[in-house]
Design an enzyme around this catalytic site. Structure first.
Site, mmCIF file in Angstrom:
data_model
loop_
_atom_site.group_PDB
_atom_site.id
_atom_site.type_symbol
_atom_site.label_atom_id
_atom_site.label_comp_id
_atom_site.label_asym_id
_atom_site.label_seq_id
_atom_site.Cartn_x
_atom_site.Cartn_y
_atom_site.Cartn_z
ATOM 1 C CE LYS A 131 27.658 34.966 16.026
ATOM 2 N NZ LYS A 131 27.793 36.001 14.992
HETATM 3 O O1 G3P Z 1 26.514 38.723 13.585
HETATM 4 C C1 G3P Z 1 25.193 38.614 13.988
HETATM 5 C C2 G3P Z 1 24.335 39.834 13.754
HETATM 6 O O2 G3P Z 1 24.941 40.971 14.291
HETATM 7 C C3 G3P Z 1 23.782 39.991 12.371
HETATM 8 O O3 G3P Z 1 23.249 41.255 12.123
HETATM 9 O O4 G3P Z 1 22.468 42.961 10.535
HETATM 10 O O5 G3P Z 1 22.636 40.586 9.769
HETATM 11 O O6 G3P Z 1 20.852 41.276 11.360
HETATM 12 P P1 G3P Z 1 22.241 41.535 10.894
#
Ligand code: G3P
Length: 217
Positions: free
Chosen positions: A83
């Site tokens: 990633k």
């Molecule tokens: O892993 C990336 C993403 O899904 C992060 O989500 O909830 O931290 O905006 P969030």
């Protein structure tokens, strides 16, 4: 649609993986920090639990160092996906890795042109962050629709991995918009199969069945 779980919590993932419905896992530096365990053994455990793609994120900011980190991460298991952030350095690393046949997930995508550049760099997955766009007063799902159209216009094979999912409605709308995958927090995954009418209906069926005195086995 492929369902990935967005977590680095191995115990929680273990219980969800038992359903047989988890197609992959995504992690990020914040999720690793939240889990409170060392990144490399954690990713190795996750890769053993879920045979599908498991994203492990680099933390270097220049492409040469990202490639060194990618080498360490790739050695953990054959299902590791590297990633990378959607920066110029991240895209340089993505291009180099994709030319070597290494699977990549380009993350922190907030615009359709960023997604176009990631596809040109050969990304296996692009991660548009729906929830964070919505939090910022923008249209997260609109971004998924734009990327779908652009990728279809040019036949890009990069898979759209809807990320930063906050609700079951996000999962429904991402599926309707043609996202290839969604990465979902554990609580939202558990909510996906729930409906109050299912619970009430089952309760009534079982009550009526008990009154018959029959058994199937
Ligand atoms: O892993 C990336 C993403 O899904 C992060 O989500 O909830 O931290 O905006 P969030």
């Amino acid at each position: 649609m492929h369902i990935f779980i967005d977590t680095a919590d191995v115990a929680e993932l273990d219980s969800l993986a038992e359903t047989g419905l988890v197609d992959g896992v995504t992690t990020n530096p914040s999720l690793i920090a939240k889990a409170g365990k060392a990144i490399l053994p954690t990713l190795k455990e996750i890769c053993a639990l879920v045979p599908g793609p498991v994203s492990g994120e680099v933390v270097a900011v220049n492409s040469a160092d990202m490639l060194k980190e990618a080498e360490v991460l790739s050695a953990l298991a054959p299902n590791i996906v590297i990633k990378l952030p959607l920066t110029m350095e991240g895209l340089k690393a993505c291009k180099a890795l994709s030319e070597r046949g290494v699977k990549t997930n380009v993350t922190l995508c907030f615009s359709a042109v960023q997604a176009l550049m990631a596809a040109k760099a050969g990304a296996t997955f692009i991660s548009p962050f729906i929830g964070r766009l919505d939090d910022n007063g923008q249209d997260g799902m609109g971004l998924i629709r734009e990327i779908r159209e652009i990728y279809d216009n040019y036949g890009f094979e990069t898979q759209i991995l809807a990320a930063s999912i906050r609700t079951t409605g996000h999962v429904r709308d991402a599926a309707l918009a043609g996202a290839d995958c969604a990465t979902i927090p554990p609580a939202i995954f558990k909510a996906l199969y729930k409906h109050v009418l299912t619970d009430l209906g089952l309760e009534a069926f079982l009550k009526d069945w008990a009154a018959t005195g029959q058994s199937i086995t």
